[in-house]
Design an enzyme around this catalytic site. Structure first.
Site, short mmCIF file in Angstrom:
data_model
loop_
_atom_site.label_atom_id
_atom_site.label_comp_id
_atom_site.label_asym_id
_atom_site.label_seq_id
_atom_site.Cartn_x
_atom_site.Cartn_y
_atom_site.Cartn_z
N GLY A 11 0.82 -1.22 0.00
CA GLY A 11 0.00 0.00 0.00
C GLY A 11 0.85 1.25 0.00
CB ALA A 12 4.20 1.89 -1.04
CB SER A 13 -0.03 3.79 -4.62
OG SER A 13 -1.09 3.22 -3.89
NE ARG A 14 -4.65 5.62 -2.60
CZ ARG A 14 -5.75 5.39 -1.87
NH1 ARG A 14 -6.32 6.37 -1.21
NH2 ARG A 14 -6.25 4.18 -1.79
CB VAL A 63 -1.99 -7.57 0.92
CG1 VAL A 63 -0.89 -6.61 0.53
CG2 VAL A 63 -3.17 -6.83 1.55
CG ASN A 89 1.13 1.29 4.90
OD1 ASN A 89 0.89 2.03 5.86
ND2 ASN A 89 0.67 1.57 3.68
CB SER A 149 -5.05 1.44 13.81
OG SER A 149 -5.96 2.47 14.16
CE1 TYR A 162 -8.61 0.23 9.56
CE2 TYR A 162 -8.83 1.14 11.76
CZ TYR A 162 -8.14 1.04 10.57
OH TYR A 162 -6.98 1.77 10.39
CB ILE A 195 -2.15 9.49 10.08
CG1 ILE A 195 -1.57 8.74 11.30
CG2 ILE A 195 -1.05 9.97 9.14
CD1 ILE A 195 -0.57 9.49 12.15
P1 NAP Z 1 -4.81 5.24 2.38
O1 NAP Z 1 -4.37 6.65 2.22
O2 NAP Z 1 -6.24 4.90 2.19
O3 NAP Z 1 -3.89 4.32 1.42
C1 NAP Z 1 -4.11 2.94 1.41
C2 NAP Z 1 -3.04 2.25 0.61
O4 NAP Z 1 -3.26 0.84 0.70
C3 NAP Z 1 -3.05 2.61 -0.86
O5 NAP Z 1 -1.72 2.59 -1.32
C4 NAP Z 1 -3.85 1.46 -1.48
O6 NAP Z 1 -3.52 1.22 -2.86
C5 NAP Z 1 -3.37 0.31 -0.63
N1 NAP Z 1 -4.27 -0.84 -0.57
C6 NAP Z 1 -5.57 -0.87 -0.19
N2 NAP Z 1 -6.04 -2.13 -0.25
C7 NAP Z 1 -5.01 -2.90 -0.66
C8 NAP Z 1 -4.87 -4.27 -0.94
N3 NAP Z 1 -5.90 -5.13 -0.79
N4 NAP Z 1 -3.66 -4.73 -1.38
C9 NAP Z 1 -2.63 -3.89 -1.55
N5 NAP Z 1 -2.69 -2.57 -1.30
C10 NAP Z 1 -3.88 -2.09 -0.87
O7 NAP Z 1 -4.44 4.68 3.86
P2 NAP Z 1 -3.47 5.28 4.97
O8 NAP Z 1 -4.23 6.23 5.80
O9 NAP Z 1 -2.18 5.67 4.38
O10 NAP Z 1 -3.30 3.96 5.87
C11 NAP Z 1 -2.19 3.09 5.75
C12 NAP Z 1 -2.24 2.11 6.91
O11 NAP Z 1 -2.20 2.82 8.14
C13 NAP Z 1 -3.50 1.25 6.96
O12 NAP Z 1 -3.20 -0.05 7.39
C14 NAP Z 1 -4.35 1.96 7.99
O13 NAP Z 1 -5.26 1.08 8.62
C15 NAP Z 1 -3.28 2.43 8.95
N6 NAP Z 1 -3.67 3.56 9.79
C16 NAP Z 1 -4.09 4.74 9.25
C17 NAP Z 1 -4.44 5.78 10.09
C18 NAP Z 1 -4.90 7.12 9.58
O14 NAP Z 1 -5.36 7.95 10.40
N7 NAP Z 1 -4.79 7.41 8.30
C19 NAP Z 1 -4.39 5.61 11.48
C20 NAP Z 1 -3.98 4.40 11.99
C21 NAP Z 1 -3.61 3.39 11.14
P3 NAP Z 1 -4.27 2.05 -4.06
O15 NAP Z 1 -3.71 3.45 -4.00
O16 NAP Z 1 -3.86 1.33 -5.31
O17 NAP Z 1 -5.72 2.01 -3.76
#
Ligand code: NAP
Length: 258
Positions: A11-14, A63, A89, A149, A162, A195
């Site tokens: 999940g490193a595209s964003r 994944v 991630n 998280s 979740y 975040i």
């Molecule tokens: P995000 O901005 O929604 O980005 C999600 C990333 O995961 C994207 O690169 C997406 O790819 C990829 N992805 C989604 N489903 C996937 C799959 N089945 N296989 C491979 N890649 C997949 O999320 P984020 O906020 O950066 O969160 C990243 C991690 O941190 C997650 O595990 C989330 O639960 C955790 N987290 C986030 C927060 C927060 O506040 N943001 C807080 C605590 C924990 P595409 O771009 O191709 O869709």
């Protein structure tokens, strides 16, 4: 075979994954940028890394799919010939926020498949490869870092799946850490708070208000770079006698206060 260490970041595209991938290149890592569907975003990450003098490849893969996990590992092996670090991630929010008394099996399956089953079986695959490479002297040691998280311990009744999947990821970290210590693979959990990413965009107003009202001792949104800095600290080997730790990156959210 690649001389410098190699990381897979799922999940490193964003968002957080992107920040981690870019940060790792500043630590001397070549990076496999995994993504699900946004190929252009992943290509932009690779371009950013290459512009900065690093090496990266983008690899599409879900994944949650066994076939895709195999292909991800194979792509890493084919391009770089080694794997020193896996960052689990990739994760999704539930497709819809509904009270747990109305929660659906479809949402459960999607969330658990991406947020827990995928990371577990990808870690299994990576760990077996790491063990083999350590035995063969290809790499000296390895690491797995799981991005969990605050939802692993703070319940949200409209995101039960979740929360339970993230709680499972915390136990997964402990299990892997205990199992893999003897083979020189350290395993850590990074536990982010709120975040600013695409994932939290739809709840910006809600969290703005909560943060202003003192939800966390450090009164600001977390940034993806905050999480990436924690990964950097771990990969720089400042914790040689540690494994299984949870590192909070949450502005102090986890602290009990009166
Ligand atoms: P995000 O901005 O929604 O980005 C999600 C990333 O995961 C994207 O690169 C997406 O790819 C990829 N992805 C989604 N489903 C996937 C799959 N089945 N296989 C491979 N890649 C997949 O999320 P984020 O906020 O950066 O969160 C990243 C991690 O941190 C997650 O595990 C989330 O639960 C955790 N987290 C986030 C927060 C927060 O506040 N943001 C807080 C605590 C924990 P595409 O771009 O191709 O869709």
């Amino acid at each position: 075979m690649e001389q410098q260490p190699v990381a897979i970041v799922t999940g490193a595209s964003r968002g957080i994954g992107r920040a981690i991938a870019c940060k790792l290149t500043t630590c001397g890592y070549s990076v496999v940028v995994n993504f699900l569907s946004r190929a252009e975003r992943a290509a932009a990450v690779v371009a950013e890394i290459e512009d900065a003098g690093g090496q990266a490849i983008a690899v599409q893969g879900d994944v949650g799919s066994a076939e895709d996990r195999d292909q991800l590992m194979a792509a890493c092996q084919q391009r770089f010939g080694r794997l020193d670090l896996l960052v689990n991630n990739a994760g999704i929010a539930p497709p819809e926020r509904v009270d747990l008394l109305s929660a659906t099996e479809a949402s459960w399956e999607k969330v658990f498949t991406t947020n827990l089953k995928g990371p577990f079986f990808l870690s299994q695959l990576a760990a077996n490869g790491m063990i083999r490479q350590i035995k063969e002297g290809v790499i000296p040691a390895a690491k797995i870092i799981n991005i969990s998280s605050i939802s692993a311990y703070a319940g949200s009744r409209d995101r039960a799946d979740y929360c339970m999947a993230k709680a499972g990821l915390a136990m997964m970290t402990q299990l892997l850490a205990a199992r893999l210590a003897e083979v020189s693979v350290q395993v850590f959990e990074i536990c982010p708070g709120i975040i600013r990413t695409d994932m939290t965009e739809i709840v910006t107003e809600k969290y703005d208000a909560l943060i202003a009202n003192g939800l966390m001792p450090i009164q600001r949104w977390g940034e993806a770079s905050d999480v990436a800095e924690a990964v950097k600290a771990l990969v720089e080997d400042r914790f040689p006698f540690s494994t299984g730790q949870r590192f909070h990156v949450d502005g102090g959210y986890h602290l009990r206060r009166l």
